[in-house]
Design a protein around this motif. Structure first.
Motif, PDB file in Angstrom:
ATOM      1  N   SER A 246      -3.590  -7.434 -15.372  1.00  0.00           N
ATOM      2  CA  SER A 246      -2.434  -6.566 -15.125  1.00  0.00           C
ATOM      3  C   SER A 246      -2.696  -5.577 -14.000  1.00  0.00           C
ATOM      4  O   SER A 246      -1.793  -5.256 -13.218  1.00  0.00           O
ATOM      5  CB  SER A 246      -2.042  -5.823 -16.408  1.00  0.00           C
ATOM      6  N   THR A 247      -3.932  -5.094 -13.899  1.00  0.00           N
ATOM      7  CA  THR A 247      -4.273  -4.187 -12.797  1.00  0.00           C
ATOM      8  C   THR A 247      -4.159  -4.894 -11.451  1.00  0.00           C
ATOM      9  O   THR A 247      -3.578  -4.360 -10.498  1.00  0.00           O
ATOM     10  CB  THR A 247      -5.702  -3.637 -12.972  1.00  0.00           C
ATOM     11  N   ALA A 248      -4.692  -6.130 -11.380  1.00  0.00           N
ATOM     12  CA  ALA A 248      -4.584  -6.906 -10.137  1.00  0.00           C
ATOM     13  C   ALA A 248      -3.131  -7.240  -9.826  1.00  0.00           C
ATOM     14  O   ALA A 248      -2.711  -7.205  -8.662  1.00  0.00           O
ATOM     15  CB  ALA A 248      -5.415  -8.189 -10.262  1.00  0.00           C
ATOM     16  N   ALA A 249      -2.353  -7.566 -10.860  1.00  0.00           N
ATOM     17  CA  ALA A 249      -0.939  -7.905 -10.667  1.00  0.00           C
ATOM     18  C   ALA A 249      -0.163  -6.711 -10.135  1.00  0.00           C
ATOM     19  O   ALA A 249       0.676  -6.842  -9.239  1.00  0.00           O
ATOM     20  CB  ALA A 249      -0.334  -8.388 -11.978  1.00  0.00           C
ATOM     21  N   PHE A 250      -0.442  -5.525 -10.676  1.00  0.00           N
ATOM     22  CA  PHE A 250       0.261  -4.329 -10.214  1.00  0.00           C
ATOM     23  C   PHE A 250      -0.077  -4.015  -8.761  1.00  0.00           C
ATOM     24  O   PHE A 250       0.799  -3.707  -7.956  1.00  0.00           O
ATOM     25  CB  PHE A 250      -0.082  -3.131 -11.098  1.00  0.00           C
ATOM     26  N   LYS A 251      -1.365  -4.128  -8.417  1.00  0.00           N
ATOM     27  CA  LYS A 251      -1.760  -3.865  -7.032  1.00  0.00           C
ATOM     28  C   LYS A 251      -1.073  -4.831  -6.076  1.00  0.00           C
ATOM     29  O   LYS A 251      -0.638  -4.451  -4.997  1.00  0.00           O
ATOM     30  CB  LYS A 251      -3.278  -3.971  -6.896  1.00  0.00           C
ATOM     31  N   SER A 252      -0.976  -6.098  -6.506  1.00  0.00           N
ATOM     32  CA  SER A 252      -0.311  -7.096  -5.660  1.00  0.00           C
ATOM     33  C   SER A 252       1.174  -6.809  -5.527  1.00  0.00           C
ATOM     34  O   SER A 252       1.741  -6.837  -4.428  1.00  0.00           O
ATOM     35  CB  SER A 252      -0.525  -8.493  -6.244  1.00  0.00           C
ATOM     36  N   ALA A 253       1.835  -6.506  -6.665  1.00  0.00           N
ATOM     37  CA  ALA A 253       3.286  -6.287  -6.650  1.00  0.00           C
ATOM     38  C   ALA A 253       3.671  -4.993  -5.954  1.00  0.00           C
ATOM     39  O   ALA A 253       4.758  -4.889  -5.385  1.00  0.00           O
ATOM     40  CB  ALA A 253       3.819  -6.289  -8.081  1.00  0.00           C
ATOM     41  N   ALA A 254       2.790  -3.986  -6.006  1.00  0.00           N
ATOM     42  CA  ALA A 254       3.130  -2.673  -5.450  1.00  0.00           C
ATOM     43  C   ALA A 254       2.830  -2.545  -3.971  1.00  0.00           C
ATOM     44  O   ALA A 254       3.110  -1.516  -3.371  1.00  0.00           O
ATOM     45  CB  ALA A 254       2.368  -1.581  -6.218  1.00  0.00           C
ATOM     46  N   GLN A 255       2.274  -3.583  -3.366  1.00  0.00           N
ATOM     47  CA  GLN A 255       1.982  -3.514  -1.940  1.00  0.00           C
ATOM     48  C   GLN A 255       3.266  -3.391  -1.126  1.00  0.00           C
ATOM     49  O   GLN A 255       4.275  -4.005  -1.448  1.00  0.00           O
ATOM     50  CB  GLN A 255       1.222  -4.771  -1.494  1.00  0.00           C
ATOM     51  N   VAL A 256       3.188  -2.598  -0.089  1.00  0.00           N
ATOM     52  CA  VAL A 256       4.318  -2.487   0.824  1.00  0.00           C
ATOM     53  C   VAL A 256       4.543  -3.825   1.529  1.00  0.00           C
ATOM     54  O   VAL A 256       5.672  -4.271   1.727  1.00  0.00           O
ATOM     55  CB  VAL A 256       4.072  -1.369   1.856  1.00  0.00           C
ATOM     56  N   GLU A 257       3.453  -4.466   1.894  1.00  0.00           N
ATOM     57  CA  GLU A 257       3.541  -5.727   2.610  1.00  0.00           C
ATOM     58  C   GLU A 257       3.399  -6.899   1.638  1.00  0.00           C
ATOM     59  O   GLU A 257       2.572  -6.869   0.736  1.00  0.00           O
ATOM     60  CB  GLU A 257       2.435  -5.808   3.660  1.00  0.00           C
ATOM     61  N   HIS A 258       4.224  -7.923   1.821  1.00  0.00           N
ATOM     62  CA  HIS A 258       4.174  -9.106   0.974  1.00  0.00           C
ATOM     63  C   HIS A 258       3.902 -10.343   1.820  1.00  0.00           C
ATOM     64  O   HIS A 258       4.266 -10.408   2.995  1.00  0.00           O
ATOM     65  CB  HIS A 258       5.502  -9.291   0.230  1.00  0.00           C
ATOM     66  N   HIS A 259       3.273 -11.319   1.186  1.00  0.00           N
ATOM     67  CA  HIS A 259       3.059 -12.615   1.821  1.00  0.00           C
ATOM     68  C   HIS A 259       4.099 -13.577   1.269  1.00  0.00           C
ATOM     69  O   HIS A 259       4.092 -13.906   0.079  1.00  0.00           O
ATOM     70  CB  HIS A 259       1.642 -13.120   1.547  1.00  0.00           C
ATOM     71  N   LEU A 260       5.009 -14.000   2.117  1.00  0.00           N
ATOM     72  CA  LEU A 260       6.110 -14.858   1.705  1.00  0.00           C
ATOM     73  C   LEU A 260       5.965 -16.231   2.334  1.00  0.00           C
ATOM     74  O   LEU A 260       5.378 -16.386   3.408  1.00  0.00           O
ATOM     75  CB  LEU A 260       7.450 -14.246   2.148  1.00  0.00           C
ATOM     76  N   THR A 261       6.499 -17.230   1.673  1.00  0.00           N
ATOM     77  CA  THR A 261       6.550 -18.569   2.232  1.00  0.00           C
ATOM     78  C   THR A 261       7.953 -18.826   2.763  1.00  0.00           C
ATOM     79  O   THR A 261       8.931 -18.672   2.032  1.00  0.00           O
ATOM     80  CB  THR A 261       6.203 -19.629   1.172  1.00  0.00           C
ATOM     81  N   LEU A 262       8.044 -19.184   4.022  1.00  0.00           N
ATOM     82  CA  LEU A 262       9.314 -19.538   4.639  1.00  0.00           C
ATOM     83  C   LEU A 262       9.352 -21.050   4.812  1.00  0.00           C
ATOM     84  O   LEU A 262       8.538 -21.622   5.549  1.00  0.00           O
ATOM     85  CB  LEU A 262       9.479 -18.846   5.989  1.00  0.00           C
ATOM     86  N   LEU A 263      10.269 -21.705   4.104  1.00  0.00           N
ATOM     87  CA  LEU A 263      10.433 -23.158   4.167  1.00  0.00           C
ATOM     88  C   LEU A 263      11.566 -23.472   5.147  1.00  0.00           C
ATOM     89  O   LEU A 263      12.711 -23.080   4.918  1.00  0.00           O
ATOM     90  CB  LEU A 263      10.754 -23.714   2.784  1.00  0.00           C
ATOM     91  N   ILE A 264      11.246 -24.159   6.217  1.00  0.00           N
ATOM     92  CA  ILE A 264      12.218 -24.416   7.282  1.00  0.00           C
ATOM     93  C   ILE A 264      12.511 -25.909   7.328  1.00  0.00           C
ATOM     94  O   ILE A 264      11.616 -26.724   7.593  1.00  0.00           O
ATOM     95  CB  ILE A 264      11.675 -23.940   8.643  1.00  0.00           C
ATOM     96  N   THR A 265      13.757 -26.278   7.057  1.00  0.00           N
ATOM     97  CA  THR A 265      14.143 -27.685   7.085  1.00  0.00           C
ATOM     98  C   THR A 265      14.195 -28.193   8.524  1.00  0.00           C
ATOM     99  O   THR A 265      14.178 -27.411   9.482  1.00  0.00           O
ATOM    100  CB  THR A 265      15.515 -27.881   6.433  1.00  0.00           C
TER     101      THR A 265
END
Length: 335
Positions: A246-265
């Protein structure tokens, strides 16, 4: 989105007396992305660091080399002071109180709601024979809820064969997609339970973002020894695993920056320029995008995008550029 954003903006997290108040401005194509930009600036001002997606530098020396800004617990409260639009760009001013002290569960939930769209988390704890351990699952779920993750998914209908596959599912993209679709889960927590003796238990756990395959946490926790009973050993190991996850999950979720996957057809790929270089540059020039990396290129393109905001925020930005959104989930956008 508008109703949620308004509610989030008027919510003011409780602050501790040692917090430092910083006024910063942010810019972005949406109000949310501008707020995230202001949060990043506040963190940089507080800790004297220049932060990007790769390194953090202080006094001309590298102090970290990673892929994220660890903002968890740093912004203990914030308030929107002003918001205006100039030439199509949102400009906001916020007052942020930064502290590394523990913040309340209510505050954590508000932060996770705003930064991570309150993801659904599925939890499975079992041994090598497929036997479930609800006492460990309950400890992990309780720890996640204390950190602000209030949406859990019941996987009770999963067969024993699938449970075994889940426990050993490192990198099993087909299984991840199935769980995301069939159970509407965004994250999966697996706990591989081993009874070492009558009163000693080992729990090897992982937390995985299903839509991207990113491993948020991996570790092993122990419980038992002395005069502890087997049942108490299970609970202790589960409690320790839950606290770490839960501590790791909170740190990941609370980050200002996120790593997103962009799927481009294929069709959209052609519309955006038709070459890998052209498409990456188009994406990197979007406000709030810090960088974009190629994950896969075959009949379609997958980009790993470092973005100051959630997948929903990113999708909204893409629509500004008349890019058709085909699908949005926690951690990914398909266009």
């Amino acid at each position: 989105m508008k109703k949620f954003l308004t509610a989030a903006l008027i919510f003011l997290m409780s602050a501790t007396c040692s917090a430092e108040t910083i006024h910063t401005f942010g810019r972005g194509n949406t109000e949310r992305s501008a707020i995230h930009d202001a949060m990043r600036t506040a963190i940089e001002q507080k800790f004297g660091a220049t932060i990007n997606s790769k390194t953090r530098v202080k006094n001309s020396m590298v102090i970290a080399d990673d892929n994220s800004v660890d903002s968890a617990g740093l912004i203990s409260s914030w308030q929107l002071l002003s918001s205006r639009v100039e030439n199509g760009i949102f400009i906001v001013e916020i007052s942020a109180e930064l502290d590394d002290k523990k913040i309340s569960a209510v505050d954590k939930k508000a932060l996770i709601d705003f930064n991570a769209d309150n993801p659904r988390v599925a939890v499975v704890a079992s041994d090598s024979s497929g036997r479930r351990y609800p006492e460990i699952e309950n400890e992990i779920i309780s720890a996640l809820k204390r950190q602000g993750f209030t949406r859990t998914v019941d996987l009770a209908q999963v067969s024993r064969a699938v449970q075994l596959r889940i426990i050993s599912a490192a990198g099993d993209e087909d299984l991840y997609q199935s769980l995301a679709n069939d159970f509407h889960a965004d994250c999966l927590v697996t706990a591989d339970v081993k009874i070492l003796s009558g009163n000693e238990v080992s729990v090897s756990s992982r937390m995985i973002e299903l839509n991207t395959g990113e491993i948020i946490f991996a570790g092993t926790s122990m419980g038992g020894g002395g005069f502890i009973s087997g049942g108490d050993a299970l609970k202790l190991a589960g409690r320790r695993a839950g606290n770490e996850i839960s501590t790791a999950a909170f740190k990941s979720a609370a980050q200002v920056e996120h790593h997103l996957t962009l799927l481009i057809t294929k069709n959209t790929f052609e519309q955006l320029g038709g070459t890998l270089t052209a498409v990456r540059e188009r994406v990197k020039n979007i406000s709030g995008v810090n960088d974009a990396f190629t994950r896969k290129l075959n009949t379609s393109l997958e980009l790993d995008v470092d973005f100051d905001g959630t997948a929903a925020d990113f999708a909204q930005l893409l629509e500004v550029f008349a890019i058709k959104i085909l699908e949005v989930g926690a951690g990914y956008v398909k266009i």
